[in-house]
Design a protein around this motif. Structure first.
Motif, short mmCIF file in Angstrom:
data_model
loop_
_atom_site.label_atom_id
_atom_site.label_comp_id
_atom_site.label_asym_id
_atom_site.label_seq_id
_atom_site.Cartn_x
_atom_site.Cartn_y
_atom_site.Cartn_z
N ASP A 1 0.75 -1.38 -0.05
CA ASP A 1 0.07 0.14 -0.09
C ASP A 1 0.92 1.13 -0.05
O ASP A 1 0.49 2.06 -0.71
CB ASP A 1 -0.95 0.12 1.27
CG ASP A 1 -2.12 -1.15 1.22
OD1 ASP A 1 -2.45 -1.51 -0.04
OD2 ASP A 1 -2.31 -1.78 2.19
N ASP B 1 -2.01 12.83 -6.23
CA ASP B 1 -3.42 12.69 -6.06
C ASP B 1 -4.09 12.27 -4.94
O ASP B 1 -3.08 12.19 -3.79
CB ASP B 1 -3.63 11.34 -7.00
CG ASP B 1 -3.06 10.12 -6.48
OD1 ASP B 1 -3.01 9.78 -5.53
OD2 ASP B 1 -2.72 9.18 -7.45
N THR B 2 -5.20 12.32 -4.67
CA THR B 2 -5.99 12.46 -3.44
C THR B 2 -5.74 10.99 -2.74
O THR B 2 -5.69 10.95 -1.32
CB THR B 2 -7.47 12.51 -3.68
OG1 THR B 2 -7.73 13.78 -4.34
CG2 THR B 2 -8.21 12.52 -2.46
N GLU B 3 -5.58 9.98 -3.44
CA GLU B 3 -5.45 8.59 -2.49
C GLU B 3 -3.83 8.84 -2.12
O GLU B 3 -3.71 8.04 -0.99
CB GLU B 3 -5.66 7.52 -3.68
CG GLU B 3 -7.09 7.27 -4.28
CD GLU B 3 -6.88 6.18 -5.10
OE1 GLU B 3 -6.26 5.36 -5.33
OE2 GLU B 3 -8.05 5.64 -5.51
N THR B 4 -2.98 9.26 -2.82
CA THR B 4 -1.62 9.36 -2.08
C THR B 4 -1.72 10.00 -0.74
O THR B 4 -0.99 9.94 -0.01
CB THR B 4 -0.94 9.91 -2.98
OG1 THR B 4 -0.79 8.72 -4.30
CG2 THR B 4 0.84 9.99 -2.61
N SER C 1 1.92 9.52 -7.42
CA SER C 1 1.72 8.41 -6.30
C SER C 1 2.86 8.92 -5.46
O SER C 1 3.05 8.15 -4.64
CB SER C 1 1.99 7.15 -6.81
OG SER C 1 3.49 7.27 -7.56
N ASN D 1 -4.27 10.74 1.14
CA ASN D 1 -4.86 10.09 1.79
C ASN D 1 -4.05 8.61 2.74
O ASN D 1 -4.27 8.59 4.03
CB ASN D 1 -6.33 9.28 1.43
CG ASN D 1 -7.39 10.44 1.31
OD1 ASN D 1 -7.24 11.48 1.75
ND2 ASN D 1 -8.19 10.18 0.28
N HIS E 1 1.50 3.86 -3.43
CA HIS E 1 1.76 5.26 -3.00
C HIS E 1 2.97 5.53 -2.41
O HIS E 1 3.85 4.22 -1.77
CB HIS E 1 0.74 5.68 -2.03
CG HIS E 1 -0.66 5.40 -2.45
ND1 HIS E 1 -1.06 6.15 -3.79
CD2 HIS E 1 -1.54 4.49 -1.93
CE1 HIS E 1 -2.25 5.71 -3.73
NE2 HIS E 1 -2.51 4.60 -2.79
#
Length: 360
Positions: free
Chosen positions: A56, A143-146, A106, A148, A82
């Motif tokens: 992850d 990006d938002t996922e990274t 990422s 988070n 990430h």
């Protein structure tokens, strides 16, 4: 966050690995020094076995000059979804990441504002980041996922996230971390060849001032080389103040009373500005600084005495805000100063006297 890789098992990397492992994340450890990785694994920080697939999050805990290349290598390998680094300088690694063509969507830079004088996995602690600020410096296209994933890392480590621009971060740490490190070392260096009878007089003031001078010089050369220009700018300002203080002190030796007065005023101005700057440092939980009062207690150098003193304060319903210990030269005793709210002083003093403690 189910899986993570920590690349670099020094103090920060191993501490992050310990914190994540305690919270159920499977952590894989990597280090160019295989002995360091194995030591971290033996402490419970994770496993040196490689992950079976993409993890992850990859946490890059290497010196600032190596962050870009390590990130590039890890992304080519497809190591993680990430990536973040925990280097103490951000602008230099950021530029390296861009020049090496890394995938910046990422990746997010970060810096936990925590550390210790000792380095290496044996100095690591799972609670190193508890309540400490952890700076995040996203790229323009992170990006938002990274983001988070980085926020989850900070939360799992018990820290408090703060988002900053990389250049602003470097200017800030130059002021509050890097310059103080050099100044502490400069003061401590005066003691290298000092007479023994002078060093024996050292008290808590010089100990507090030089505490961070015990840090690893090799580590700090790496850090300072990545932020050298900004630190040099601040040291030039310090040098100007230092020159003014020297001139003021010389004038205080003059026969002319007017010159002595001018010298005293110059030195007093430095001390006054120091008072103002010191008062701006945040207090407990980041709140404005609070003035506490000290209750000084003479304590014997026996096991359990300090714990007994704290327990007495707790029974009296008094919260200890801070504590300092002055060790007596040549005696098996010390002076413990308990910093408490001013209104709590009478209560604590009465309770300790009733229990037979010797107050000073």
């Amino acid at each position: 966050m189910r899986t993570a890789v920590v690349i670099g098992t020094g103090l920060i990397g191993t501490s992050a690995a310990l914190a994540l492992t305690e919270r159920g994340t499977t952590v894989h450890l990597r280090d160019a020094d295989h002995d360091a990785a194995r030591t971290a694994a033996s402490l419970g920080a994770g496993t040196v076995e490689p992950p079976e697939g993409m993890v992850d999050l990859a946490i890059i805990a290497v010196p600032p000059a190596r962050v870009g290349q390590v990130l590039a290598d890890a992304q080519r390998e497809g190591l993680a979804r990430h990536y973040t680094d925990v280097a103490s300088v951000k602008a230099g690694p950021r530029q390296d990441v861009l020049e090496l063509g890394c995938d910046t969507r990422s990746y997010i830079g970060s810096h936990p504002m925590a550390g210790a004088e000792r380095n290496g996995p044996l100095a690591a602690r799972a609670d190193l980041f508890d309540g400490r600020t952890w700076v995040l410096t996203p790229m323009p296209d992170t990006d938002t996922e990274t983001l988070n994933a980085a926020l989850e890392l900070v939360a799992l480590c018990g820290a408090v996230p703060v988002v900053m621009d990389a250049a602003a971060h470097d200017r800030a740490v130059a002021l509050v971390s890097h310059t103080p490190q050099l100044l502490a070392s400069l003061v401590a260096a005066r003691l290298e060849h000092a007479p023994d009878n002078a060093v024996r007089l050292a008290g808590p003031g010089i100990r507090d001032t030089t505490r961070i001078a015990a840090s690893d010089p090799r580590l700090w050369v790496d850090i300072l080389s990545a932020n050298a220009g900004v630190v040099a700018d601040i040291l030039e300002e310090v040098a100007a103040d230092l020159g003014g203080a020297v001139s003021g002190l010389r004038a205080m030796e003059a026969a002319d009373a007017a010159k002595r007065g001018e010298g005293a005023a110059a030195v007093a101005d430095v001390l006054r500005r120091g008072n103002v700057g010191r008062a701006r440092i945040p207090g407990k939980h980041g709140a404005p600084p609070t003035r506490y009062e000290d209750v000084a207690v003479l304590i014997g150098d026996q096991p359990g005495e300090l714990a007994r003193l704290f327990a007495e304060a707790g029974r009296a319903g008094v919260n200890i805000e801070d504590v300092t210990i002055e060790h007596s030269t040549g005696q098996q005793a010390g002076l413990v100063k308990l910093a408490v709210a001013p209104g709590a002083v009478p209560t604590l003093t009465a309770a300790l006297r009733e229990r037979g403690w010797s107050l000073r």
